[in-house]
Design a protein around this motif. Sequence first.
Motif, PDB file in Angstrom:
ATOM      1  N   ILE A   1     -20.253  70.016  48.702  1.00 53.35           N
ATOM      2  CA  ILE A   1     -19.086  69.866  47.653  1.00 53.35           C
ATOM      3  C   ILE A   1     -19.250  69.963  46.293  1.00 53.35           C
ATOM      4  O   ILE A   1     -20.191  69.105  45.933  1.00 53.35           O
ATOM      5  N   ASP A   2     -18.642  70.757  45.597  1.00 48.52           N
ATOM      6  CA  ASP A   2     -18.731  70.808  44.041  1.00 48.52           C
ATOM      7  C   ASP A   2     -17.808  69.497  43.473  1.00 48.52           C
ATOM      8  O   ASP A   2     -17.911  68.841  42.379  1.00 48.52           O
ATOM      9  N   LEU A   3     -16.552  69.273  44.178  1.00 47.25           N
ATOM     10  CA  LEU A   3     -15.506  68.247  43.694  1.00 47.25           C
ATOM     11  C   LEU A   3     -14.679  67.706  44.877  1.00 47.25           C
ATOM     12  O   LEU A   3     -14.395  68.352  45.796  1.00 47.25           O
ATOM     13  N   ILE A   4     -14.970  66.120  44.616  1.00 49.62           N
ATOM     14  CA  ILE A   4     -14.013  65.622  45.613  1.00 49.62           C
ATOM     15  C   ILE A   4     -12.717  64.856  44.958  1.00 49.62           C
ATOM     16  O   ILE A   4     -12.981  64.155  43.896  1.00 49.62           O
ATOM     17  N   TYR A   5     -11.467  65.248  45.354  1.00 47.76           N
ATOM     18  CA  TYR A   5     -10.302  64.152  44.751  1.00 47.76           C
ATOM     19  C   TYR A   5      -9.746  63.835  46.205  1.00 47.76           C
ATOM     20  O   TYR A   5      -9.525  64.486  47.014  1.00 47.76           O
ATOM     21  N   CYS A   6      -9.258  62.493  45.969  1.00 51.09           N
ATOM     22  CA  CYS A   6      -8.899  61.696  47.218  1.00 51.09           C
ATOM     23  C   CYS A   6      -7.685  60.696  46.525  1.00 51.09           C
ATOM     24  O   CYS A   6      -8.230  59.911  45.603  1.00 51.09           O
ATOM     25  N   ASP A   7      -6.662  61.001  47.087  1.00 56.89           N
ATOM     26  CA  ASP A   7      -5.440  59.820  46.654  1.00 56.89           C
ATOM     27  C   ASP A   7      -5.441  59.038  47.879  1.00 56.89           C
ATOM     28  O   ASP A   7      -4.642  59.222  48.843  1.00 56.89           O
ATOM     29  N   ILE A   8      -6.237  57.826  47.907  1.00 57.40           N
ATOM     30  CA  ILE A   8      -6.760  57.346  49.031  1.00 57.40           C
ATOM     31  C   ILE A   8      -5.615  56.269  49.570  1.00 57.40           C
ATOM     32  O   ILE A   8      -4.514  55.907  48.785  1.00 57.40           O
ATOM     33  N   LEU A   9      -5.825  55.542  50.386  1.00 62.37           N
ATOM     34  CA  LEU A   9      -4.877  54.566  50.843  1.00 62.37           C
ATOM     35  C   LEU A   9      -5.101  53.224  50.155  1.00 62.37           C
ATOM     36  O   LEU A   9      -6.037  52.984  49.710  1.00 62.37           O
ATOM     37  N   TYR A  10      -3.935  52.976  49.649  1.00 60.62           N
ATOM     38  CA  TYR A  10      -3.694  51.644  48.459  1.00 60.62           C
ATOM     39  C   TYR A  10      -4.075  50.265  48.997  1.00 60.62           C
ATOM     40  O   TYR A  10      -4.143  49.608  47.903  1.00 60.62           O
ATOM     41  N   GLY A  11      -3.891  50.191  50.057  1.00 64.74           N
ATOM     42  CA  GLY A  11      -4.161  48.760  50.684  1.00 64.74           C
ATOM     43  C   GLY A  11      -2.857  48.145  50.211  1.00 64.74           C
ATOM     44  O   GLY A  11      -2.838  46.841  49.952  1.00 64.74           O
ATOM     45  N   THR A  12      -1.562  48.644  50.437  1.00 62.14           N
ATOM     46  CA  THR A  12      -0.184  47.772  50.114  1.00 62.14           C
ATOM     47  C   THR A  12       0.033  46.940  51.422  1.00 62.14           C
ATOM     48  O   THR A  12       1.013  46.191  51.578  1.00 62.14           O
TER      49      THR A  12
ATOM     50  N   THR B   1     -24.659  67.718  41.155  1.00 61.62           N
ATOM     51  CA  THR B   1     -24.100  68.224  40.096  1.00 61.62           C
ATOM     52  C   THR B   1     -22.435  67.906  40.098  1.00 61.62           C
ATOM     53  O   THR B   1     -21.699  68.186  39.073  1.00 61.62           O
ATOM     54  N   GLY B   2     -22.212  67.390  41.380  1.00 61.77           N
ATOM     55  CA  GLY B   2     -20.583  67.247  41.616  1.00 61.77           C
ATOM     56  C   GLY B   2     -19.973  66.239  41.095  1.00 61.77           C
ATOM     57  O   GLY B   2     -20.743  65.409  40.513  1.00 61.77           O
ATOM     58  N   SER B   3     -18.626  65.977  41.068  1.00 62.67           N
ATOM     59  CA  SER B   3     -17.863  64.916  40.650  1.00 62.67           C
ATOM     60  C   SER B   3     -17.155  64.457  41.904  1.00 62.67           C
ATOM     61  O   SER B   3     -16.757  65.284  42.887  1.00 62.67           O
ATOM     62  N   ILE B   4     -16.455  63.193  41.714  1.00 66.60           N
ATOM     63  CA  ILE B   4     -15.720  62.606  42.635  1.00 66.60           C
ATOM     64  C   ILE B   4     -14.614  61.825  41.706  1.00 66.60           C
ATOM     65  O   ILE B   4     -15.094  61.214  41.005  1.00 66.60           O
ATOM     66  N   TYR B   5     -13.338  61.813  42.315  1.00 60.70           N
ATOM     67  CA  TYR B   5     -12.261  61.210  41.797  1.00 60.70           C
ATOM     68  C   TYR B   5     -11.506  60.625  42.948  1.00 60.70           C
ATOM     69  O   TYR B   5     -11.071  61.211  43.693  1.00 60.70           O
ATOM     70  N   LEU B   6     -11.342  59.162  42.854  1.00 61.75           N
ATOM     71  CA  LEU B   6     -10.594  58.457  43.894  1.00 61.75           C
ATOM     72  C   LEU B   6      -9.536  57.880  43.150  1.00 61.75           C
ATOM     73  O   LEU B   6      -9.549  57.116  42.128  1.00 61.75           O
ATOM     74  N   GLN B   7      -8.265  58.129  43.611  1.00 61.46           N
ATOM     75  CA  GLN B   7      -6.974  57.596  43.150  1.00 61.46           C
ATOM     76  C   GLN B   7      -6.654  56.264  43.692  1.00 61.46           C
ATOM     77  O   GLN B   7      -6.291  56.515  45.008  1.00 61.46           O
TER      78      GLN B   7
ATOM     79  N   GLY C   1     -19.888  60.853  38.647  1.00 58.82           N
ATOM     80  CA  GLY C   1     -20.365  62.195  38.435  1.00 58.82           C
ATOM     81  C   GLY C   1     -21.690  62.458  37.439  1.00 58.82           C
ATOM     82  O   GLY C   1     -22.175  61.361  36.923  1.00 58.82           O
ATOM     83  N   THR C   2     -21.653  63.783  36.630  1.00 61.26           N
ATOM     84  CA  THR C   2     -22.489  63.915  35.809  1.00 61.26           C
ATOM     85  C   THR C   2     -21.862  64.245  34.374  1.00 61.26           C
ATOM     86  O   THR C   2     -22.374  63.442  33.527  1.00 61.26           O
ATOM     87  N   LYS C   3     -20.944  65.027  34.552  1.00 60.67           N
ATOM     88  CA  LYS C   3     -19.891  65.263  33.318  1.00 60.67           C
ATOM     89  C   LYS C   3     -18.889  65.958  33.661  1.00 60.67           C
ATOM     90  O   LYS C   3     -18.871  66.654  34.691  1.00 60.67           O
ATOM     91  N   ILE C   4     -18.037  65.966  32.490  1.00 60.69           N
ATOM     92  CA  ILE C   4     -16.777  67.003  32.724  1.00 60.69           C
ATOM     93  C   ILE C   4     -17.304  68.498  32.325  1.00 60.69           C
ATOM     94  O   ILE C   4     -17.965  68.732  31.448  1.00 60.69           O
TER      95      ILE C   4
END
Length: 269
Positions: free
Chosen positions: A31-42, A77-83, A134-137
């Motif tokens: 995978i090159d990029l992972i973006y997940c709007d995860i469970l927030y624990g409310t 070389t990939g990036s991961i964003y967790l929201q 990750g490594t860079k934008i």
Amino acid sequence: MIVKEKNGEGFLDLRICDNLELMAEIKDNTIDLIYCDILYGTGRKFKDYQDLKPIRSEIESHYKPRIKEMHRILKPTGSIYLQMDTRINHWMRCIMDDVFGYNKFLNEISWCYTGASNNKNTYPKKHDIILFYGTKILNEIRIPYKSGIHNKGNYFKKQGNENEGRVNELENIGKIVEDWWVDIYPINPASKERDYDTKKPKALIERIIKASSNEGDLVADFYSGSFTTAEVCKDLKRNFIGCDINPNCFEKAKERGLFSFTDLTTNVD
């Protein structure tokens, strides 16, 4: 359930399943990029899903095996964003540091918004946290200068007419996006676009995908909701693989024209 839709020369691969099941099928360093709007624990029961409780043991039990799998399948070389928000971001930061390594931490982005609030005991909570590892934008993202502290044009104008050229240059190229995002608005709860509880605006996901992937790259979202990330990937000519555990998500994605299959009970290979 599986739906695979062609996206130009690429593909969209959408699943209804537990995300651990899908990640187990994906090869290492894919995978090159992972973006997940995860469970927030409310701890809340939303219309579309049951959130986790804000208990550290429950958060760690759920996320540790999933973060390890995300690390395995993400390219070096990939990036991961967790929201998420501030209920669990401190616990998630510890998990991410342990799995990806502290040196892979690049930003804690604050997506800021506003709105009415009845909370009188604390300052109203009006931002999400996005952890970026990750490594860079890959691609520079710029936005227009605005008033106040953003307006460097006003600063240079005060220095004299000799800076007029610099002012024009700034106005033309804009400013590099910083780690606090105030220019992307949340979806109005009354809007037709809000077809899923806690749905995020396309503009937010577009920024992340444009910054950290290129056309033809493979983007993954393992908490897909109504598959907004897949829709953005379709628009931006990225490949997509992702899932959600809610069986109603396909119908909502289909209503937005993400795919054309009418029989959602049949796997499509």
